[in-house]
Design an enzyme around this catalytic site. Structure first.
Site, short mmCIF file in Angstrom:
data_model
loop_
_atom_site.label_atom_id
_atom_site.label_comp_id
_atom_site.label_asym_id
_atom_site.label_seq_id
_atom_site.Cartn_x
_atom_site.Cartn_y
_atom_site.Cartn_z
N LYS A 14 44.89 10.24 18.27
CA LYS A 14 44.21 11.20 17.39
C LYS A 14 44.20 12.60 18.00
O LYS A 14 44.43 13.58 17.31
CB LYS A 14 42.75 10.77 17.12
CG LYS A 14 42.61 9.41 16.47
CD LYS A 14 41.16 9.12 16.08
CE LYS A 14 40.22 9.03 17.26
NZ LYS A 14 40.43 7.90 18.17
N ARG A 89 32.27 7.35 13.06
CA ARG A 89 32.58 6.16 13.85
C ARG A 89 31.77 4.95 13.40
O ARG A 89 31.88 3.89 13.97
CB ARG A 89 32.28 6.44 15.31
CG ARG A 89 33.58 6.72 16.11
CD ARG A 89 33.16 6.98 17.50
NE ARG A 89 34.05 6.74 18.55
CZ ARG A 89 34.82 7.65 19.14
NH1 ARG A 89 34.93 8.85 18.64
NH2 ARG A 89 35.49 7.35 20.21
N ARG A 128 46.02 6.88 31.02
CA ARG A 128 45.77 8.25 30.56
C ARG A 128 45.12 9.10 31.64
O ARG A 128 44.21 8.67 32.33
CB ARG A 128 44.87 8.21 29.32
CG ARG A 128 44.56 9.61 28.79
CD ARG A 128 44.11 9.56 27.38
NE ARG A 128 42.76 9.06 27.24
CZ ARG A 128 42.13 8.97 26.06
NH1 ARG A 128 42.75 9.31 24.95
NH2 ARG A 128 40.90 8.52 25.99
N ARG A 161 39.40 10.00 32.98
CA ARG A 161 38.07 9.97 32.37
C ARG A 161 37.32 8.73 32.82
O ARG A 161 37.92 7.65 32.92
CB ARG A 161 38.21 9.94 30.83
CG ARG A 161 38.35 11.30 30.21
CD ARG A 161 38.73 11.24 28.76
NE ARG A 161 37.93 10.32 27.93
CZ ARG A 161 38.03 10.24 26.62
NH1 ARG A 161 38.88 11.03 25.97
NH2 ARG A 161 37.29 9.40 25.93
N ARG A 172 34.82 -0.06 24.94
CA ARG A 172 35.09 0.90 23.85
C ARG A 172 35.86 0.24 22.71
O ARG A 172 35.60 0.51 21.54
CB ARG A 172 35.88 2.10 24.38
CG ARG A 172 35.02 3.01 25.24
CD ARG A 172 35.87 3.92 26.06
NE ARG A 172 36.53 4.94 25.28
CZ ARG A 172 37.65 5.55 25.68
NH1 ARG A 172 38.22 5.23 26.80
NH2 ARG A 172 38.17 6.50 24.92
P1 AMP Z 1 36.45 9.98 22.33
O1 AMP Z 1 36.91 11.12 23.16
O2 AMP Z 1 36.60 10.23 20.85
O3 AMP Z 1 37.05 8.65 22.75
O4 AMP Z 1 34.86 9.85 22.57
C1 AMP Z 1 34.34 9.60 23.84
C2 AMP Z 1 32.93 9.06 23.73
O5 AMP Z 1 32.10 10.03 23.09
C3 AMP Z 1 32.77 7.80 22.91
O6 AMP Z 1 33.06 6.63 23.63
C4 AMP Z 1 31.29 7.90 22.51
O7 AMP Z 1 30.45 7.56 23.58
C5 AMP Z 1 31.14 9.39 22.25
N1 AMP Z 1 31.44 9.73 20.84
C6 AMP Z 1 32.49 10.46 20.35
N2 AMP Z 1 32.43 10.56 19.02
C7 AMP Z 1 31.33 9.88 18.63
C8 AMP Z 1 30.75 9.59 17.36
N3 AMP Z 1 31.28 10.03 16.21
N4 AMP Z 1 29.59 8.87 17.35
C9 AMP Z 1 29.03 8.41 18.49
N5 AMP Z 1 29.55 8.62 19.71
C10 AMP Z 1 30.69 9.35 19.79
#
Ligand code: AMP
Length: 217
Positions: A14, A89, A128, A161, A172
């Site tokens: 994404k 999400r 990554r 990360r 996740r």
């Molecule tokens: P990402 O970079 O999109 O994988 O997001 C990293 C982390 O941020 C996720 O594992 C969640 O802990 C938090 N996060 C990101 N987007 C959301 C969302 N829409 N709702 C809740 N937590 C989020």
């Protein structure tokens, strides 16, 4: 107006696709993960609240994230459209987004679902690496930087990360399967979901997404 949701599991691509699409359509890519990470880095009140959830791969509370996104899509740079990356999400977030968008007199054009099988997601996430400064993505095997640990673009440090470590990846993906995946049906029922094969070259996948967006306008 081009209002798009980029959907997919962690590691589906994404972020990478969002960057290309944001340049092509000249609309901002709104990544909730990036906004949250910036808050963690700057030790804001929101960041302090979010960190423990992010580190263990759980979702940050809806109240925090929803407010953050709603404020963001009302900014002037979203007038011509936006690309949501990592939001919604879960169903509750999607319902609030739906109501907000309607109240703004807008509509989601389509939900681009980048589909990648689980085994491949684990492979991608485990390798990554990300630049601490410009956020550029690398992979230890598929796209390593020229000099180990250093970003090709800006020369800053590349790191893994916290939530890309093995145990957290599983957590996740489980959260994705249980809470986020039901949105596929949610958006299929609204005739907004478009499945895109997430395996292939970056530009080839961008091409497929652009075609899907154009046919939904
Ligand atoms: P990402 O970079 O999109 O994988 O997001 C990293 C982390 O941020 C996720 O594992 C969640 O802990 C938090 N996060 C990101 N987007 C959301 C969302 N829409 N709702 C809740 N937590 C989020």
């Amino acid at each position: 107006m081009t209002d798009i949701i980029l959907f997919g599991a962690p590691g589906a691509g994404k972020g990478t696709q969002g960057k290309n699409l944001s340049e092509k359509y000249r609309i901002p890519q709104i990544s909730t993960g990036d906004i949250l990470r910036a808050n963690v880095k700057n030790k804001t009140a929101l960041g302090l609240k979010a960190k423990e959830f992010m580190d263990k791969g759980a979702l940050v509370s809806d109240d925090v994230v929803v407010g953050m996104v709603i404020d963001r899509i009302k900014e002037p740079d979203c007038e011509k459209g936006f690309l949501l990356d990592g939001f919604p999400r879960n169903i509750r977030q999607a319902d609030v987004l739906d109501a907000t968008i309607k109240a703004m007199g807008r509509k989601i054009d389509c939900v681009i679902g980048i589909e990648v099988e689980r085994k491949e997601l684990v492979r991608r996430l485990g390798g990554r690496r990300v630049c601490r400064k410009c956020g550029d993505n690398y992979h230890t095997i598929f796209s390593p930087p020229i000099n180990m640990g250093i970003c090709d673009k800006c020369g800053s440090e590349i790191y893994q990360r916290e939530d890309d470590k093995e145990d957290t990846i599983e957590a996740r993906l489980k959260v994705y399967e249980e809470e986020t995946f039901p949105l596929v049906d949610y958006y299929k029922k609204k005739a907004l979901y478009v499945a895109i094969d997430g395996i292939g070259g970056v530009d080839q996948i961008t091409g497929a997404i652009v075609k899907a967006i154009e046919s939904h306008k």
